[in-house]
Design a protein around this motif. Structure first.
Motif, PDB file in Angstrom:
ATOM      1  N   LYS A  26     -10.487  45.235 -32.873  1.00 23.08           N
ATOM      2  CA  LYS A  26     -12.236  45.538 -32.755  1.00 23.08           C
ATOM      3  C   LYS A  26     -12.941  45.712 -31.363  1.00 23.08           C
ATOM      4  O   LYS A  26     -13.458  46.142 -31.010  1.00 23.08           O
ATOM      5  N   LYS A  27     -12.709  44.744 -30.404  1.00 23.76           N
ATOM      6  CA  LYS A  27     -13.021  45.288 -28.974  1.00 23.76           C
ATOM      7  C   LYS A  27     -12.444  46.980 -28.904  1.00 23.76           C
ATOM      8  O   LYS A  27     -13.240  47.918 -28.252  1.00 23.76           O
ATOM      9  N   ALA A  28     -11.325  47.887 -29.380  1.00 23.61           N
ATOM     10  CA  ALA A  28     -11.339  49.083 -29.311  1.00 23.61           C
ATOM     11  C   ALA A  28     -12.450  49.765 -30.081  1.00 23.61           C
ATOM     12  O   ALA A  28     -12.581  50.458 -29.749  1.00 23.61           O
ATOM     13  N   GLY A  29     -12.233  48.851 -31.367  1.00 20.02           N
ATOM     14  CA  GLY A  29     -13.274  49.957 -31.959  1.00 20.02           C
ATOM     15  C   GLY A  29     -14.431  49.645 -31.226  1.00 20.02           C
ATOM     16  O   GLY A  29     -15.395  51.577 -31.371  1.00 20.02           O
ATOM     17  N   ILE A  30     -14.924  48.727 -31.088  1.00 19.34           N
ATOM     18  CA  ILE A  30     -16.610  49.389 -30.368  1.00 19.34           C
ATOM     19  C   ILE A  30     -17.025  50.347 -29.029  1.00 19.34           C
ATOM     20  O   ILE A  30     -17.177  50.425 -28.812  1.00 19.34           O
ATOM     21  N   TYR A  31     -15.257  50.009 -28.418  1.00 16.01           N
ATOM     22  CA  TYR A  31     -15.382  50.506 -26.571  1.00 16.01           C
ATOM     23  C   TYR A  31     -15.528  52.391 -27.684  1.00 16.01           C
ATOM     24  O   TYR A  31     -15.753  53.028 -27.306  1.00 16.01           O
ATOM     25  N   ALA A  32     -14.419  52.606 -28.426  1.00 12.68           N
ATOM     26  CA  ALA A  32     -14.071  54.077 -29.554  1.00 12.68           C
ATOM     27  C   ALA A  32     -15.934  54.458 -29.846  1.00 12.68           C
ATOM     28  O   ALA A  32     -16.136  55.718 -29.104  1.00 12.68           O
ATOM     29  N   GLY A  33     -16.266  53.095 -29.718  1.00 15.27           N
ATOM     30  CA  GLY A  33     -17.468  53.854 -30.796  1.00 15.27           C
ATOM     31  C   GLY A  33     -18.754  54.500 -30.001  1.00 15.27           C
ATOM     32  O   GLY A  33     -19.160  56.008 -30.239  1.00 15.27           O
ATOM     33  N   PHE A  34     -18.795  53.565 -28.467  1.00 11.20           N
ATOM     34  CA  PHE A  34     -19.311  53.938 -27.645  1.00 11.20           C
ATOM     35  C   PHE A  34     -19.756  55.192 -27.210  1.00 11.20           C
ATOM     36  O   PHE A  34     -20.008  55.991 -26.671  1.00 11.20           O
ATOM     37  N   ILE A  35     -17.645  55.334 -26.430  1.00 10.95           N
ATOM     38  CA  ILE A  35     -17.025  56.281 -26.359  1.00 10.95           C
ATOM     39  C   ILE A  35     -17.785  57.721 -26.916  1.00 10.95           C
ATOM     40  O   ILE A  35     -18.160  58.669 -26.473  1.00 10.95           O
ATOM     41  N   LYS A  92     -24.650  38.741 -24.391  1.00 11.97           N
ATOM     42  CA  LYS A  92     -25.844  38.090 -22.975  1.00 11.97           C
ATOM     43  C   LYS A  92     -27.276  38.337 -23.429  1.00 11.97           C
ATOM     44  O   LYS A  92     -27.295  39.372 -24.247  1.00 11.97           O
ATOM     45  N   ASN A  93     -28.605  37.679 -22.506  1.00 14.71           N
ATOM     46  CA  ASN A  93     -29.529  37.809 -23.166  1.00 14.71           C
ATOM     47  C   ASN A  93     -29.981  38.856 -22.829  1.00 14.71           C
ATOM     48  O   ASN A  93     -29.450  38.745 -21.735  1.00 14.71           O
ATOM     49  N   GLY A  94     -30.477  39.668 -23.036  1.00 13.28           N
ATOM     50  CA  GLY A  94     -30.777  41.084 -22.023  1.00 13.28           C
ATOM     51  C   GLY A  94     -29.916  42.495 -22.568  1.00 13.28           C
ATOM     52  O   GLY A  94     -30.535  43.396 -22.381  1.00 13.28           O
ATOM     53  N   ARG A  95     -28.523  42.164 -23.789  1.00 12.96           N
ATOM     54  CA  ARG A  95     -27.992  43.516 -24.128  1.00 12.96           C
ATOM     55  C   ARG A  95     -28.813  43.817 -24.651  1.00 12.96           C
ATOM     56  O   ARG A  95     -28.492  45.565 -24.686  1.00 12.96           O
ATOM     57  N   ARG A  96     -29.594  43.343 -25.405  1.00 11.10           N
ATOM     58  CA  ARG A  96     -30.038  44.619 -26.164  1.00 11.10           C
ATOM     59  C   ARG A  96     -30.966  45.343 -25.665  1.00 11.10           C
ATOM     60  O   ARG A  96     -31.431  46.463 -25.866  1.00 11.10           O
ATOM     61  N   VAL A 131     -21.194  45.848 -21.648  1.00  4.40           N
ATOM     62  CA  VAL A 131     -22.656  45.373 -22.064  1.00  4.40           C
ATOM     63  C   VAL A 131     -22.989  45.241 -23.242  1.00  4.40           C
ATOM     64  O   VAL A 131     -22.753  43.889 -23.669  1.00  4.40           O
ATOM     65  N   PHE A 132     -22.333  45.894 -24.419  1.00  2.00           N
ATOM     66  CA  PHE A 132     -22.604  45.048 -25.935  1.00  2.00           C
ATOM     67  C   PHE A 132     -21.618  44.356 -26.227  1.00  2.00           C
ATOM     68  O   PHE A 132     -22.059  42.960 -26.954  1.00  2.00           O
ATOM     69  N   LEU A 133     -20.463  43.911 -25.289  1.00  2.00           N
ATOM     70  CA  LEU A 133     -19.524  43.230 -25.276  1.00  2.00           C
ATOM     71  C   LEU A 133     -20.017  41.775 -24.527  1.00  2.00           C
ATOM     72  O   LEU A 133     -19.422  40.906 -25.130  1.00  2.00           O
ATOM     73  N   MET A 154     -20.124  56.234 -19.212  1.00  2.00           N
ATOM     74  CA  MET A 154     -21.454  56.144 -20.087  1.00  2.00           C
ATOM     75  C   MET A 154     -20.943  55.007 -21.415  1.00  2.00           C
ATOM     76  O   MET A 154     -21.410  53.806 -21.701  1.00  2.00           O
ATOM     77  N   GLY A 155     -20.661  55.593 -22.447  1.00  2.00           N
ATOM     78  CA  GLY A 155     -19.279  54.670 -22.815  1.00  2.00           C
ATOM     79  C   GLY A 155     -19.051  53.727 -22.984  1.00  2.00           C
ATOM     80  O   GLY A 155     -19.162  52.546 -23.536  1.00  2.00           O
ATOM     81  N   ILE A 156     -18.047  54.200 -21.402  1.00  2.00           N
ATOM     82  CA  ILE A 156     -17.344  52.104 -21.097  1.00  2.00           C
ATOM     83  C   ILE A 156     -18.938  51.178 -21.177  1.00  2.00           C
ATOM     84  O   ILE A 156     -18.319  49.745 -21.410  1.00  2.00           O
TER      85      ILE A 156
END
Length: 159
Positions: free
Chosen positions: A8-17, A76-80, A71-73, A64-66
């Motif tokens: 799941k985390k790998a997919g999030i990293y891949a998506g942002f990158i 925390k409040n403020g990430r949006r 931040v997404f992961l 940037m993507g990393i």
């Protein structure tokens, strides 16, 4: 369970990158016909060879993507807000290429770049408040855009 969390985390990293790299690739594709014109302009001292730009930008989009994924992961409040800044600066980054290379509006591009630099600084700070490594990963980007500002301003003044 742990294995699923990893993927799941790998997919999030891949998506942002991949998302960041696609923005850069699209900009590069759209300005490809303007590169000969750029090469023919009077260049300032310290202007790197053209082949340096895609390498540096590729690394910056990766960072940037990393950072955005970190931040997404956090959850925390403020990430949006931080990720909204990320999206806005990415849009400004994309548009700068079109203004500078395709429209050849060097002064407008320089002014746009000043706003982009401020957005990057705000994003880096917002990232840092949520996840220090994510914020620190944006420092090369901030420095490169400052250098791009020098190049942009010099191209405007020399041409």
């Amino acid at each position: 369970m742990e294995n699923r969390n990893f993927w799941k985390k790998a997919g999030i990293y891949a998506g942002f990158i991949i998302g960041a790299l696609l923005v850069g690739a699209l900009a590069g594709f759209l300005i490809r016909d303007s590169m000969e014109t750029y090469a023919s302009l009077n260049q300032p001292p310290l202007s790197p060879p053209g082949k340096v730009f895609p390498i540096v930008w590729g690394l910056l989009y990766l960072l940037m993507g990393i950072g955005a994924a970190r931040v997404f992961l956090t959850g925390k409040n403020g990430r949006r807000f931080a990720l909204a800044l990320y999206g806005v600066q990415l849009f400004f980054n994309f548009c700068w290429s079109l203004i500078f290379f395709n429209a050849r509006m060097y002064l407008a591009a320089f002014l746009w770049l000043i706003v982009l630099w401020a957005l990057i600084a705000m994003m880096a700070y917002a990232f840092w408040k949520l996840d220090r490594p994510a914020g620190l990963l944006q420092i090369p980007y901030l420095l490169w855009v400052a250098f791009a500002g020098y190049l942009n301003c010099a191209v405007w003044l020399l041409n």
